[in-house]
Design an enzyme around this catalytic site. Structure first.
Site, PDB file in Angstrom:
ATOM      1  N   GLU A   1       0.864  -1.183   0.000  1.00  0.00           N
ATOM      2  CA  GLU A   1       0.000   0.000   0.000  1.00  0.00           C
ATOM      3  C   GLU A   1       0.900   1.233   0.000  1.00  0.00           C
ATOM      4  O   GLU A   1       1.689   1.443   0.918  1.00  0.00           O
ATOM      5  CB  GLU A   1      -0.904  -0.019   1.242  1.00  0.00           C
ATOM      6  CG  GLU A   1      -1.848   1.169   1.336  1.00  0.00           C
ATOM      7  CD  GLU A   1      -2.677   1.170   2.629  1.00  0.00           C
ATOM      8  OE1 GLU A   1      -2.741   0.129   3.310  1.00  0.00           O
ATOM      9  OE2 GLU A   1      -3.228   2.228   2.949  1.00  0.00           O
TER      10      GLU A   1
ATOM     11  N   ASP B   1      -5.485  10.352   9.130  1.00  0.00           N
ATOM     12  CA  ASP B   1      -4.201   9.832   9.600  1.00  0.00           C
ATOM     13  C   ASP B   1      -3.757  10.507  10.882  1.00  0.00           C
ATOM     14  O   ASP B   1      -4.026  11.677  11.123  1.00  0.00           O
ATOM     15  CB  ASP B   1      -3.124  10.045   8.534  1.00  0.00           C
ATOM     16  CG  ASP B   1      -3.253   9.032   7.407  1.00  0.00           C
ATOM     17  OD1 ASP B   1      -3.187   7.829   7.704  1.00  0.00           O
ATOM     18  OD2 ASP B   1      -3.439   9.455   6.253  1.00  0.00           O
TER      19      ASP B   1
END
Lengths: 266, 420
Positions: free
Chosen positions: A56, A67
């Protein structure tokens, strides 16, 4: 479905099946494109790909609201180092020349819209990207993105969370063509102490009623123990912040990669 | 009079204002947004909620705020009459308190004991901290480090009110980064936390809900203008626009009038050092469509989608996007959006202060400047209403600093003139 449409989906499916046949959950490391620098990233990605079932690659974004600080700082560093949206796709193209394993790009939607959804998909397909993970795009927000991805042979992955209702889980699971990404905790990405997986089994059981695509679990996996716990529940294990922390602290990435990959054995 | 909350034809059931708006957020938040939408829909027609909100707006905030004929400013500009809708008279000093009290009441109704907020200039943070203190809620406010420097007094006020102020150092250290942090907190603590969002931005239902709570500004203007001038509808309404909540509050009650009956609606965007310099926060004039903080809107970002740092003299306008309903108004011609620079805003502040004895917030000063430009092009029978969104107390220290800096800069004669 034409050949081009099934490419990413088929490659991702095959990677999960291979892992399963070997008694493992698929090991899915994450790394921010262009981190710690555009020059150093390809070698770092090679080290991850040595044991990964699927890589990824995070497209660095200025405002990554899903995030935590670790990935956010990595994104800031990558952007400061000149990594762009097109540059991220180019980095995948470089990796593709020497790896067969599936590579997916994790991106917030704004860079897709800014480049233009069709142009973005075209560039990604040409570079050999297999799929997209879209952390801020619930599938009912924009059907066009998923349709275009399919047209260009890219798999799409949306997220489910412990807060998701059964209706949402069904909707998301049915929209995913690559794999389903189940978030282990309510929260943002990041290695954390005492990750509780208590809510994961029920979430996965619900999702499995509605799809036969593999389900990977991420957020908070940081060591062999947590990887092993997740591997017992899910088809795949995503590890991100732990690798960025390792790079930042100058620790040996191949060692951590081996430890975590070994942890994914059931 | 019993308070009612308005029902407008926008957004659609998916939270879209035309192509703008929506819900581009992590899946974790979608159920919370669904719950919020349902709770708001019920509260909006619940007499208990409405009467409590009405009581607080009247007795705690001090509503209605005045609609004041600025006679000396009108005389100075020469032309249309300039009225000021005095949101600066509200307790805590700005329009922000209207929305914060309403959202805090909704938090209590939903059983949430912890509220979080983001703030730029600090007005929304102070209003959130105030509402939390009043209702006995725990309050955490995210604020960019740069804004904390510019708005030291408001930081102190929030802490005095019992709120925890968390400095945000990521990105540009301003409002957009504080908003990112607030959203991250909400993603993490969504089960027991209510996010008091401060403007008509963010994922649905926030842009619609904040608009409804701020519509009290325009609704009051209607009956006040009727009493003063015999008509509800002025010729022009001007309001400053960052995210755009004060502007929507005065625009929306007029925006859905039929063509020909609608006043000219003008939003003043922060043009900073000039739209052409790239150092600005003018999302309509200088932006392109994109997605930030959960909504599709006009946005300052580069050609590959990275958000570009906005700039404004005013921390409250220093935001790279603009509410989705404003985007629709702009696209359909319901409202116009005009850029006003830092220096022009400073001139607006100076003018209003000297002529009317009212020190406006630097945000509102953008609207004042444009009103003074526009008034001479209109006739004395015509009426401009300027939404004076807040008072300038919070900006005095920053204005003092800028004034000193301008005096130190050789060759900056024009600016010194303005500030003199």
């Amino acid at each position: 479905m034409t050949a081009v449409e099934s490419r990413g989906v088929a490659r991702i499916r095959a990677a999960f099946e291979k892992a399963r046949s070997e008694g493992r959950a698929a090991f899915i490391p994450f790394m921010t494109a262009g981190y710690p620098s555009t020059a150093e990233f390809p070698a770092l990605a090679d080290e991850l790909l040595a044991r990964a079932d699927l890589l990824e690659v995070g497209l660095p974004y200025s405002d990554p609201l899903g995030d935590g600080p670790t990935i956010q700082q990595a994104s800031e560093q990558a952007l400061a180092g000149g990594t762009s949206t097109r540059g991220t796709i180019e980095l995948v193209r470089v990796l593709r020349t020497r790896h067969d394993k599936p590579i997916v790009i994790m991106t917030y939607v704004n860079p897709i819209y800014a480049v233009g959804p069709r142009e973005f998909m075209r560039l990604a397909q040409e570079a050999g990207v297999d799929g997209l993970i879209l952390p801020d795009l619930p599938p009912d927000q924009d059907i066009e993105i998923a349709d275009l991805a399919a047209e260009y042979g890219l798999a799409v992955t949306f997220l489910i969370a412990p807060t998701s209702t059964p209706e949402r889980i069904r909707l998301v699971a049915q929209a995913c063509t690559g794999f389903v990404y189940a978030v282990s905790v309510t929260g943002v990405t990041g290695a954390r102490e005492g990750t509780a997986l208590s809510e994961v089994p029920a979430m996965l059981a619900l999702a499995r009623q509605h799809t036969d695509v593999p389900i990977a679990v991420g957020f908070g996996v940081k060591d062999a123990q947590t990887a092993h716990e997740v591997a017992a529940l899910a088809d795949g294990v995503v590890v991100g912040s732990a690798f960025i922390n390792a790079v930042r602290e100058g620790r040996d990435v191949p060692t951590l990669t081996n430890t975590l990959a070994d942890g994914c054995v059931r | 009079m019993t308070l009612t909350l308005p029902s407008y034809p926008q957004p659609d059931e998916r939270g879209r204002f035309g192509r703008f708006g929506g819900r581009y957020v992590p899946e974790t938040l979608i159920p919370a947004l669904d719950n919020l939408e349902a709770a708001y829909r019920e509260a909006k027609i619940d007499p208990g909620f409405l009467s409590e909100l009405e009581r607080l707006l009247r007795d705690f905030v001090g509503r209605p705020s005045g609609l004041y004929l600025a006679a000396r400013l009108t005389e100075h500009a020469g032309g249309a009459k300039i009225y000021l809708k005095r949101e600066d008279q509200n307790y805590t000093g700005a329009h922000k308190i209207n929305n914060c009290l309403a959202q805090a009441l909704l938090a209590v109704r939903m059983g949430k004991r912890r509220v979080i907020a983001e703030t730029g200039a600090g007005q929304h943070g102070v209003a959130s901290a105030t509402a939390a203190a009043l209702l006995g809620l725990d309050c955490v406010v995210y604020m960019g480090e740069e804004d904390m420097r510019r708005q030291e007094l408001n930081v102190f006020r929030m802490r005095l009110l019992g709120a925890e102020v968390i400095p945000v150092t990521s990105g540009t250290g301003t409002l957009k980064d504080a908003t990112n942090e607030a959203i991250r907190d909400w993603v993490t603590n969504v089960r027991d936390t209510f996010y008091i969002l401060g403007s008509v931005v963010g994922p649905h239902p926030y842009p619609a809900m904040v608009r409804d709570f701020q519509s009290v500004i325009g609704e009051e203007t209607k009956w006040q203008l009727k009493a003063l001038e015999g008509r509800e509808v002025p010729d022009v309404i001007i309001a400053c626009v960052g995210g755009g909540s004060n502007a929507i509050g005065i625009f929306a009650p007029y925006a859905y009038l039929p063509d020909g009956q609608r006043p000219r609606l003008i939003g003043t965007e922060a043009a900073g050092e000039g739209v052409e310099t790239g150092k600005h926060a003018a999302s309509v004039a200088g932006g392109r469509i994109g997605v930030l903080h959960g909504a599709m809107m006009y946005l300052l970002h580069d050609h590959e989608g990275q958000i570009t740092p906005p700039h404004s003299i005013s921390a409250g306008l220093d935001y790279p996007g603009i509410g989705p309903e404003h985007c629709l108004y702009s696209e359909t011609g319901v409202a116009e959006y005009v850029p006003v620079t830092d220096a022009q805003a400073m001139e607006g502040l100076q003018l209003l202060t000297r002529l009317e004895g009212i020190i406006p917030a630097l945000e509102s000063a953008h609207a004042i400047y444009h009103a003074v430009q526009l008034a001479p092009t209109l006739s004395p029978e015509q009426i401009i209403v300027v939404n004076l969104s807040g008072r300038g107390d919070k900006d005095v220290a920053e204005v003092m600093r800028l004034q000193a800096k301008a005096e130190d800069t050789p060759g900056n004669a024009e600016r010194q003139e303005v500030l003199a």
